[in-house]
Design a protein around this motif. Structure first.
Motif, PDB file in Angstrom:
ATOM      1  N   ALA A 181       1.014  -1.014   0.075  1.00  0.00           N
ATOM      2  CA  ALA A 181       0.110  -0.216  -0.356  1.00  0.00           C
ATOM      3  C   ALA A 181       0.807   1.058  -0.220  1.00  0.00           C
ATOM      4  CB  ALA A 181      -0.771  -0.119   0.943  1.00  0.00           C
ATOM      5  N   THR A 182       0.349   2.207  -1.202  1.00  0.00           N
ATOM      6  CA  THR A 182       1.536   3.296  -1.202  1.00  0.00           C
ATOM      7  C   THR A 182       0.903   4.653  -1.301  1.00  0.00           C
ATOM      8  OG1 THR A 182       1.552   3.533  -3.234  1.00  0.00           O
ATOM      9  CG2 THR A 182       2.819   1.819  -2.423  1.00  0.00           C
ATOM     10  N   GLN A 183       1.078   5.342  -0.460  1.00  0.00           N
ATOM     11  CA  GLN A 183       0.078   6.770  -0.375  1.00  0.00           C
ATOM     12  C   GLN A 183      -0.047   7.332  -1.662  1.00  0.00           C
ATOM     13  OE1 GLN A 183      -2.277   8.174   2.909  1.00  0.00           O
ATOM     14  NE2 GLN A 183      -2.646   9.093   0.293  1.00  0.00           N
ATOM     15  N   PHE A 184       1.315   7.611  -2.014  1.00  0.00           N
ATOM     16  CA  PHE A 184       1.578   8.084  -3.130  1.00  0.00           C
ATOM     17  C   PHE A 184       1.117   7.351  -4.653  1.00  0.00           C
ATOM     18  CE2 PHE A 184       5.262   5.415  -2.064  1.00  0.00           C
ATOM     19  CZ  PHE A 184       6.028   4.835  -2.603  1.00  0.00           C
ATOM     20  N   HIS A 185       1.557   8.175  -6.096  1.00  0.00           N
ATOM     21  CA  HIS A 185       0.797   7.513  -6.969  1.00  0.00           C
ATOM     22  C   HIS A 185       1.795   7.069  -7.759  1.00  0.00           C
ATOM     23  CE1 HIS A 185      -2.888   8.621  -6.275  1.00  0.00           C
ATOM     24  NE2 HIS A 185      -2.522  10.172  -6.204  1.00  0.00           N
ATOM     25  N   PRO A 186       2.573   6.174  -7.819  1.00  0.00           N
ATOM     26  CA  PRO A 186       3.938   5.152  -8.461  1.00  0.00           C
ATOM     27  C   PRO A 186       4.116   5.435 -10.194  1.00  0.00           C
ATOM     28  CG  PRO A 186       3.067   3.854  -7.810  1.00  0.00           C
ATOM     29  CD  PRO A 186       2.229   4.387  -7.026  1.00  0.00           C
ATOM     30  N   GLU A 187       2.620   5.077 -10.369  1.00  0.00           N
ATOM     31  CA  GLU A 187       2.482   5.214 -11.995  1.00  0.00           C
ATOM     32  C   GLU A 187       2.692   6.679 -12.275  1.00  0.00           C
ATOM     33  OE1 GLU A 187      -1.658   6.934 -10.338  1.00  0.00           O
ATOM     34  OE2 GLU A 187       0.142   5.476 -10.123  1.00  0.00           O
ATOM     35  N   ALA A 188       2.878   8.028 -12.360  1.00  0.00           N
ATOM     36  CA  ALA A 188       2.375   8.747 -12.825  1.00  0.00           C
ATOM     37  C   ALA A 188       3.644   9.584 -13.444  1.00  0.00           C
ATOM     38  CB  ALA A 188       1.131   9.974 -12.499  1.00  0.00           C
ATOM     39  N   SER A 189       3.815   9.776 -14.749  1.00  0.00           N
ATOM     40  CA  SER A 189       4.655  10.284 -15.090  1.00  0.00           C
ATOM     41  C   SER A 189       4.099  11.612 -14.744  1.00  0.00           C
ATOM     42  CB  SER A 189       4.630  10.730 -16.800  1.00  0.00           C
ATOM     43  OG  SER A 189       3.533  11.072 -17.657  1.00  0.00           O
ATOM     44  N   PRO A 190       5.264  12.848 -15.340  1.00  0.00           N
ATOM     45  CA  PRO A 190       4.565  14.227 -15.232  1.00  0.00           C
ATOM     46  C   PRO A 190       3.514  14.795 -15.887  1.00  0.00           C
ATOM     47  CG  PRO A 190       7.232  14.085 -15.346  1.00  0.00           C
ATOM     48  CD  PRO A 190       6.456  12.676 -15.516  1.00  0.00           C
ATOM     49  N   GLN A 191       3.481  14.232 -17.406  1.00  0.00           N
ATOM     50  CA  GLN A 191       2.497  14.936 -17.827  1.00  0.00           C
ATOM     51  C   GLN A 191       1.026  14.039 -17.914  1.00  0.00           C
ATOM     52  OE1 GLN A 191       2.097  16.885 -20.634  1.00  0.00           O
ATOM     53  NE2 GLN A 191       0.728  16.926 -20.161  1.00  0.00           N
ATOM     54  N   ASP A 192       1.317  13.158 -16.977  1.00  0.00           N
ATOM     55  CA  ASP A 192      -0.237  11.973 -17.383  1.00  0.00           C
ATOM     56  C   ASP A 192      -0.429  12.767 -15.466  1.00  0.00           C
ATOM     57  OD1 ASP A 192       0.924   9.552 -18.183  1.00  0.00           O
ATOM     58  OD2 ASP A 192       1.072   8.876 -16.634  1.00  0.00           O
ATOM     59  N   PHE A 193       0.037  13.252 -14.568  1.00  0.00           N
ATOM     60  CA  PHE A 193      -0.351  13.963 -13.194  1.00  0.00           C
ATOM     61  C   PHE A 193      -0.869  15.500 -13.502  1.00  0.00           C
ATOM     62  CE2 PHE A 193       0.449  14.945  -8.598  1.00  0.00           C
ATOM     63  CZ  PHE A 193      -0.416  14.216  -8.248  1.00  0.00           C
ATOM     64  N   ALA A 194      -0.365  15.929 -14.639  1.00  0.00           N
ATOM     65  CA  ALA A 194      -0.331  17.417 -15.184  1.00  0.00           C
ATOM     66  C   ALA A 194      -2.359  17.148 -15.110  1.00  0.00           C
ATOM     67  CB  ALA A 194       0.400  17.939 -16.160  1.00  0.00           C
ATOM     68  N   ASP A 195      -2.178  16.006 -16.191  1.00  0.00           N
ATOM     69  CA  ASP A 195      -3.935  16.143 -16.759  1.00  0.00           C
ATOM     70  C   ASP A 195      -4.176  15.764 -16.024  1.00  0.00           C
ATOM     71  OD1 ASP A 195      -2.181  16.640 -19.333  1.00  0.00           O
ATOM     72  OD2 ASP A 195      -2.591  14.679 -19.876  1.00  0.00           O
ATOM     73  N   ARG A 196      -3.817  15.284 -14.805  1.00  0.00           N
ATOM     74  CA  ARG A 196      -4.866  14.358 -13.484  1.00  0.00           C
ATOM     75  C   ARG A 196      -5.320  15.360 -12.723  1.00  0.00           C
ATOM     76  NH1 ARG A 196      -2.910   9.963  -9.850  1.00  0.00           N
ATOM     77  NH2 ARG A 196      -2.734   8.954 -12.392  1.00  0.00           N
ATOM     78  N   MET A 197      -4.387  16.439 -12.471  1.00  0.00           N
ATOM     79  CA  MET A 197      -4.161  17.732 -11.540  1.00  0.00           C
ATOM     80  C   MET A 197      -5.548  19.192 -12.228  1.00  0.00           C
ATOM     81  SD  MET A 197      -3.501  17.279  -8.913  1.00  0.00           S
ATOM     82  CE  MET A 197      -4.305  16.036  -8.828  1.00  0.00           C
ATOM     83  N   ALA A 198      -5.735  18.803 -13.848  1.00  0.00           N
ATOM     84  CA  ALA A 198      -6.478  19.617 -14.760  1.00  0.00           C
ATOM     85  C   ALA A 198      -7.661  19.042 -14.312  1.00  0.00           C
ATOM     86  CB  ALA A 198      -6.164  19.682 -15.801  1.00  0.00           C
ATOM     87  N   ASP A 210      -3.149  29.090  -7.860  1.00  0.00           N
ATOM     88  CA  ASP A 210      -2.265  28.821  -8.236  1.00  0.00           C
ATOM     89  C   ASP A 210      -1.799  28.076  -9.502  1.00  0.00           C
ATOM     90  OD1 ASP A 210      -0.927  30.569  -6.416  1.00  0.00           O
ATOM     91  OD2 ASP A 210      -0.843  28.872  -4.841  1.00  0.00           O
ATOM     92  N   TYR A 211      -2.726  27.252  -9.844  1.00  0.00           N
ATOM     93  CA  TYR A 211      -3.042  26.464 -10.484  1.00  0.00           C
ATOM     94  C   TYR A 211      -1.352  26.330 -12.047  1.00  0.00           C
ATOM     95  CZ  TYR A 211      -4.259  23.146 -14.616  1.00  0.00           C
ATOM     96  OH  TYR A 211      -4.299  21.798 -15.745  1.00  0.00           O
ATOM     97  N   ALA A 212      -0.915  27.502 -12.883  1.00  0.00           N
ATOM     98  CA  ALA A 212      -0.297  27.434 -13.561  1.00  0.00           C
ATOM     99  C   ALA A 212       1.191  27.312 -13.017  1.00  0.00           C
ATOM    100  CB  ALA A 212      -0.240  28.782 -14.041  1.00  0.00           C
ATOM    101  N   ARG A 213       1.032  27.347 -12.305  1.00  0.00           N
ATOM    102  CA  ARG A 213       2.254  27.166 -10.873  1.00  0.00           C
ATOM    103  C   ARG A 213       2.331  25.522 -10.766  1.00  0.00           C
ATOM    104  NH1 ARG A 213       4.076  26.550  -6.203  1.00  0.00           N
ATOM    105  NH2 ARG A 213       1.573  26.961  -5.468  1.00  0.00           N
ATOM    106  N   THR A 214       1.504  25.614  -9.762  1.00  0.00           N
ATOM    107  CA  THR A 214       1.819  23.801 -10.309  1.00  0.00           C
ATOM    108  C   THR A 214       1.885  22.828 -10.956  1.00  0.00           C
ATOM    109  OG1 THR A 214      -0.328  24.322  -7.893  1.00  0.00           O
ATOM    110  CG2 THR A 214       0.084  21.899  -8.647  1.00  0.00           C
ATOM    111  N   GLU A 215       1.638  23.396 -12.123  1.00  0.00           N
ATOM    112  CA  GLU A 215       1.378  22.016 -13.431  1.00  0.00           C
ATOM    113  C   GLU A 215       2.779  22.530 -13.830  1.00  0.00           C
ATOM    114  OE1 GLU A 215      -0.636  22.518 -17.817  1.00  0.00           O
ATOM    115  OE2 GLU A 215       0.079  24.168 -17.052  1.00  0.00           O
TER     116      GLU A 215
END
Length: 238
Positions: A181-198, A210-215
């Motif tokens: 069990a992990t609290q983090f997301h091992p599967e996400a690439s930077p682009q994957d995670f940016a798309d998810r946060m959108a 702060d969306y632009a800075r976070t992305e």
């Protein structure tokens, strides 16, 4: 039939589709069977025929004060998967929301005092993590994406802490030989995670102002969770 089943617990179709692709890539599998628990229960597939399960994240929280029947049903099905793994019949990797479900099942406590905003973070392996066959090759630490509102207060009974950091005490643990069990997301690439946060920009994982800075920070990050994920299929049958 694929020996690994991706179990989706995201209501948002675009985020679910992208997470499925991320896990398939990270696991290094040509195909990865999928079950969306928001649309179908375990009973709709021959789930007990699978040797491995990877459980994705969700905007749900174990600590949610009010839960609809869909969420209760999802949590019951995740507990059934965990039970099968604890019986030694399969291997599983529960991520993010899933670590809360497993922690509660084992009698541990889930709290909201160590949230992490959407970002890349470094998690440090414990002594047990250094010796673990899934985590050990990543020694002494790995950089991964995280975004959560709750976490395990401590490792639940019967588990072994594998990874931690200052922001969140319990980043990963193992139960027995093949339940992770992990609290983090091992599967996400930077682009994957940016798309998810959108998709989740108004869901409380960061200040939407702060969306632009976070992305930008996410896209500029270097992470190596895929290395860990690629080792998971070796646990199956082992």
């Amino acid at each position: 039939m694929s020996s690994v089943l991706y179990v989706c617990v995201r209501p948002e179709r675009s985020a679910a589709d992208a997470e499925h692709r991320s896990f398939r890539r990270g696991l290094g599998l040509g195909t990865l069977d999928r079950l969306d628990l928001l649309h179908a229960s375990l009973e709709t597939v021959e789930w007990e025929q699978y040797d491995g399960f990877v459980i994705g994240g969700s905007p749900f929280n174990v600590t949610d004060a009010q839960k609809g029947e869909h969420q209760h049903a999802v949590e019951r099905d995740l507990e059934r998967i965990a039970g099968r793994v604890l019986d030694g019949a399969a291997a599983a990797l529960f991520t993010c929301y899933g670590i809360g479900v497993v922690t509660r099942l084992l009698g541990g406590r889930v709290h909201t005092e160590q949230p992490e905003q959407a970002s890349a973070t470094e998690v440090h392996l414990t002594g047990a993590g250094l010796e673990d066959r899934l985590f050990g090759p990543s020694a002494p630490s790995l950089r991964v994406f995280t975004a959560h509102k709750e976490s395990a207060r401590a490792t639940p009974p019967g588990s072994v802490l594998l990874a931690t950091n200052d922001a969140c005490t319990v980043q990963a643990y193992r139960v027995g030989d093949r339940l992770y069990a992990t609290q983090f997301h091992p599967e996400a690439s930077p682009q994957d995670f940016a798309d998810r946060m959108a998709v989740y920009r108004a869901s409380g994982y960061f200040d939407p102002r702060d969306y632009a800075r976070t992305e930008r920070a996410i896209l500029d990050a270097s992470v190596d969770g895929d290395d860990l994920l690629a080792r998971f299929p070796r646990l199956i049958g082992g």
